[in-house]
Design an enzyme around this catalytic site. Structure first.
Site, PDB file in Angstrom:
ATOM      1  N   ASN A  53       0.762  -1.148  -0.263  1.00 21.91           N
ATOM      2  CA  ASN A  53      -0.146   0.192  -0.336  1.00 21.91           C
ATOM      3  C   ASN A  53       1.301   1.018   0.596  1.00 21.91           C
ATOM      4  O   ASN A  53       1.828   1.376   0.858  1.00 21.91           O
ATOM      5  CB  ASN A  53      -1.034  -0.020   1.374  1.00 21.91           C
ATOM      6  CG  ASN A  53      -0.273  -0.187   2.342  1.00 21.91           C
ATOM      7  OD1 ASN A  53       0.441  -1.050   2.666  1.00 21.91           O
ATOM      8  ND2 ASN A  53      -1.077  -0.033   3.641  1.00 21.91           N
ATOM      9  N   GLU A  82       0.364   5.050   1.120  1.00 21.45           N
ATOM     10  CA  GLU A  82      -1.161   6.352   1.057  1.00 21.45           C
ATOM     11  C   GLU A  82      -0.585   7.841   0.510  1.00 21.45           C
ATOM     12  O   GLU A  82       0.931   7.761   0.098  1.00 21.45           O
ATOM     13  CB  GLU A  82      -0.899   5.890   2.888  1.00 21.45           C
ATOM     14  CG  GLU A  82      -1.129   4.321   3.002  1.00 21.45           C
ATOM     15  CD  GLU A  82      -1.788   4.312   4.301  1.00 21.45           C
ATOM     16  OE1 GLU A  82      -1.536   4.810   5.315  1.00 21.45           O
ATOM     17  OE2 GLU A  82      -2.420   3.195   4.764  1.00 21.45           O
ATOM     18  N   CYS A 141      -4.301   0.720  -2.593  1.00 22.79           N
ATOM     19  CA  CYS A 141      -4.342  -0.376  -1.695  1.00 22.79           C
ATOM     20  C   CYS A 141      -3.132  -1.324  -2.198  1.00 22.79           C
ATOM     21  O   CYS A 141      -2.236  -0.944  -3.369  1.00 22.79           O
ATOM     22  CB  CYS A 141      -5.367  -0.960  -1.624  1.00 22.79           C
ATOM     23  SG  CYS A 141      -6.763  -0.788  -0.606  1.00 22.79           S
ATOM     24  N   GLU A 145      -2.854  -4.044  -3.402  1.00 23.83           N
ATOM     25  CA  GLU A 145      -3.639  -5.167  -4.961  1.00 23.83           C
ATOM     26  C   GLU A 145      -3.244  -4.519  -5.565  1.00 23.83           C
ATOM     27  O   GLU A 145      -2.844  -5.124  -6.997  1.00 23.83           O
ATOM     28  CB  GLU A 145      -4.899  -6.032  -4.266  1.00 23.83           C
ATOM     29  CG  GLU A 145      -4.863  -6.818  -2.962  1.00 23.83           C
ATOM     30  CD  GLU A 145      -5.369  -5.882  -2.039  1.00 23.83           C
ATOM     31  OE1 GLU A 145      -4.752  -4.745  -1.302  1.00 23.83           O
ATOM     32  OE2 GLU A 145      -6.029  -5.982  -0.925  1.00 23.83           O
ATOM     33  N   CYS A 158     -10.434  -5.302  -0.158  1.00 24.45           N
ATOM     34  CA  CYS A 158     -11.204  -4.841  -0.516  1.00 24.45           C
ATOM     35  C   CYS A 158     -12.387  -4.812  -1.470  1.00 24.45           C
ATOM     36  O   CYS A 158     -11.626  -5.103  -2.612  1.00 24.45           O
ATOM     37  CB  CYS A 158     -10.906  -2.944  -0.063  1.00 24.45           C
ATOM     38  SG  CYS A 158      -9.899  -1.981  -1.407  1.00 24.45           S
ATOM     39  N   CYS A 187     -10.894  -3.083  -4.858  1.00 21.24           N
ATOM     40  CA  CYS A 187      -9.717  -4.212  -5.323  1.00 21.24           C
ATOM     41  C   CYS A 187     -10.107  -5.530  -5.924  1.00 21.24           C
ATOM     42  O   CYS A 187      -9.617  -5.904  -6.695  1.00 21.24           O
ATOM     43  CB  CYS A 187      -8.041  -4.824  -4.307  1.00 21.24           C
ATOM     44  SG  CYS A 187      -6.894  -3.026  -3.707  1.00 21.24           S
TER      45      CYS A 187
HETATM   46  N1  THU Z   1      -4.919  -1.830   2.442  1.00 19.67           N
HETATM   47  C1  THU Z   1      -4.580  -2.478   1.490  1.00 19.67           C
HETATM   48  O1  THU Z   1      -3.428  -1.951   1.050  1.00 19.67           O
HETATM   49  N2  THU Z   1      -5.287  -3.760   1.269  1.00 19.67           N
HETATM   50  C2  THU Z   1      -6.528  -4.179   1.307  1.00 19.67           C
HETATM   51  O2  THU Z   1      -7.380  -5.234   0.715  1.00 19.67           O
HETATM   52  C3  THU Z   1      -7.588  -3.339   2.771  1.00 19.67           C
HETATM   53  C4  THU Z   1      -7.265  -2.330   2.751  1.00 19.67           C
HETATM   54  C5  THU Z   1      -4.740  -0.716   3.070  1.00 19.67           C
HETATM   55  C6  THU Z   1      -5.005   0.587   2.359  1.00 19.67           C
HETATM   56  C7  THU Z   1      -4.559   1.798   3.537  1.00 19.67           C
HETATM   57  O3  THU Z   1      -3.749   2.185   3.331  1.00 19.67           O
HETATM   58  C8  THU Z   1      -4.250   0.828   4.544  1.00 19.67           C
HETATM   59  O4  THU Z   1      -4.321  -0.668   4.184  1.00 19.67           O
HETATM   60  C9  THU Z   1      -5.660   0.470   5.949  1.00 19.67           C
HETATM   61  O5  THU Z   1      -7.166   0.957   5.025  1.00 19.67           O
END
Ligand code: THU
Length: 143
Positions: free
Chosen positions: A46, A48, A57, A59, A95, A98
């Site tokens: 991820n 941010e 994310c 994925e 999520c 994704c």
């Molecule tokens: N996140 C992912 O990278 N993948 C997921 O499937 C769920 C959430 C990340 C997004 C954000 O940077 C952090 O997790 C908290 O939500």
């Protein structure tokens, strides 16, 4: 086209990717590893953003990376792992956004990848089609 993949390697690669997470706002580090039928593995973590809602994310980063590298067919498995500070706890499954992005990549090769959601105590495996039933995809635009 073979459908076998090294499950333990894919999970290990997701862990390795998680170490590259840029998650200063949530503190929740995630790694994803995409396994392709030709043996290729493409990873992401991820990424941010100070404008929180723009965060990417793991994925999604991995899917974009795969496309950029020319891997648009044969997605057969996806391993995801994450947790606060990079310590896995509960299983992390992709999520909703994704799931849709992975569906696009999978559709390009006509596969239904196995999603391997890794946690500290358990690992849950489900086909993407089970996580995203009646998915909207490229085929919908061809009618
Ligand atoms: N996140 C992912 O990278 N993948 C997921 O499937 C769920 C959430 C990340 C997004 C954000 O940077 C952090 O997790 C908290 O939500």
């Amino acid at each position: 086209m073979t459908q076998v993949f090294d499950r333990e390697r894919l999970i290990a690669d997701a862990h390795t990717a998680m170490a590259q997470a840029y998650a200063p706002y949530s503190g929740f580090h995630v790694g994803a590893a995409l396994g392709f039928a030709d043996g290729t593995v493409v990873t992401g973590s991820n990424f941010e953003n100070a404008s929180y809602g723009l965060s990417l994310c793991a994925e999604t980063v991995a899917a974009a990376q795969a496309s950029q590298q020319g891997h648009r067919a044969g997605l057969i498995a996806v391993a995801v792992v994450g947790g606060p500070g990079g310590t896995p706890g509960a299983v992390v499954a992709p999520c909703g956004r994704c799931r849709q992005i992975l569906h696009e990549l999978a559709a390009l090769g006509g596969t239904d990848p196995l999603i391997i959601a890794v946690g500290a105590q358990e690992t849950v495996e489900m086909r993407l089609s089970a996580l995203l039933p009646l998915a909207f995809g490229p085929a919908n635009l061809e009618q």
